[in-house]
Structure formats: structure tokens, C-alpha cells
Design a protein around this motif. Structure first.
Motif, PDB file in Angstrom:
ATOM      1  N   PHE A  60      35.585  36.884  50.504  1.00 10.76           N
ATOM      2  CA  PHE A  60      35.940  38.057  50.545  1.00 10.76           C
ATOM      3  C   PHE A  60      35.485  39.493  49.771  1.00 10.76           C
ATOM      4  O   PHE A  60      35.176  40.404  49.710  1.00 10.76           O
ATOM      5  CB  PHE A  60      36.966  38.885  51.460  1.00 10.76           C
ATOM      6  N   VAL A  61      36.053  39.291  48.195  1.00  7.72           N
ATOM      7  CA  VAL A  61      35.817  40.178  46.833  1.00  7.72           C
ATOM      8  C   VAL A  61      33.895  40.014  47.245  1.00  7.72           C
ATOM      9  O   VAL A  61      33.157  41.362  47.257  1.00  7.72           O
ATOM     10  CB  VAL A  61      36.772  39.228  46.653  1.00  7.72           C
ATOM     11  N   PHE A  65      33.421  43.358  47.339  1.00 10.22           N
ATOM     12  CA  PHE A  65      33.671  44.485  46.823  1.00 10.22           C
ATOM     13  C   PHE A  65      31.678  44.749  45.687  1.00 10.22           C
ATOM     14  O   PHE A  65      31.440  45.270  44.721  1.00 10.22           O
ATOM     15  CB  PHE A  65      34.646  44.400  46.222  1.00 10.22           C
ATOM     16  N   ILE A  66      31.837  42.881  45.834  1.00 16.99           N
ATOM     17  CA  ILE A  66      30.621  42.605  44.647  1.00 16.99           C
ATOM     18  C   ILE A  66      28.870  43.457  45.494  1.00 16.99           C
ATOM     19  O   ILE A  66      27.982  43.304  44.603  1.00 16.99           O
ATOM     20  CB  ILE A  66      30.653  41.371  44.144  1.00 16.99           C
TER      21      ILE A  66
END
Length: 112
Positions: A60-61, A65-66
């Protein structure tokens, strides 16, 4: 190196940031021999089923986000990289908190 790229099909299709090649097929889900090898090594749909919640959190990250794109059908190498990250998180948590991480690590199934 060109021989390996031709054998695996990597030289035929360029990939964009979402992990899809020009034909719209995800690179981690390839059919044929290399797709079967990837699945046997723990990648593809079976590898995604074997992920615990911490591994899914790492995905998920990476996706949101990345900006690494869709994480729903990763190659075996990507799966292993995520496992190393989640193991590092578990180790650091145990070192700081003095107890195991609350989410248990799921056992991986290879060769399916």
C-alpha cells in the motif's frame, strides 16, 4: 545480456511506471515458461494470497505514497523485496518494544 532479454521477453515490451508493458499485460503475471517460473518462485497471484497484513501494508505504501504503481500482481523478486522490508520492520519493532510484532508472518508456499 540481450540473449537473456530475448529469452524472457524483456526486450520486446517496454514497461511504464505501473508495471504494465505496451500490450497492457502486467509483467509479473506473464504466461508461458517465465510466468510459470515466476509463480513457482512465489510471485504472481499465489504470492499475493500468501501475503500477511504487514506485507499488504508495505504494498500500500509503495503504491500510494512512493508511486510504484499497482502492487496486486508482483513478480517473485518484488515479493521477496517486500518480505525483506516487512522482516526488517518486525525486527526493529521487537528491538524497540521488546515483544513480537502483533501481526504474525504468514508462511510462503512455493511451487504452486
Amino acid at each position: 545480456m540481450d540473449f537473456v532479454n530475448k529469452l524472457t521477453g524483456a526486450g520486446n515490451n517496454s514497461e511504464n511506471r505501473t508495471g504494465e508493458n505496451n500490450s497492457g499485460q502486467q509483467s509479473g503475471s506473464g504466461g508461458g515458461f517465465m510466468g510459470k517460473m515466476n509463480n513457482m518462485a512465489g510471485g504472481g497471484a499465489q504470492g499475493e494470497k500468501d501475503e500477511d497484513f504487514l506485507d499488504k501494508g508495505v504494498d500500500f505504501v509503495q503504491e500510494k505514497f512512493i508511486g510504484q504503481g499497482d502492487q496486486s500482481n508482483e513478480s517473485a523478486a518484488e515479493q521477496q523485496k517486500d518480505e525483506v522490508i516487512s522482516d526488517m520492520i518486525r525486527d526493529k519493532y521487537k528491538g524497540i518494544a521488546g515483544s513480537d510484532f502483533p501481526i504474525k508472518d504468514k508462511e510462503k508456499h512455493y511451487g504452486a
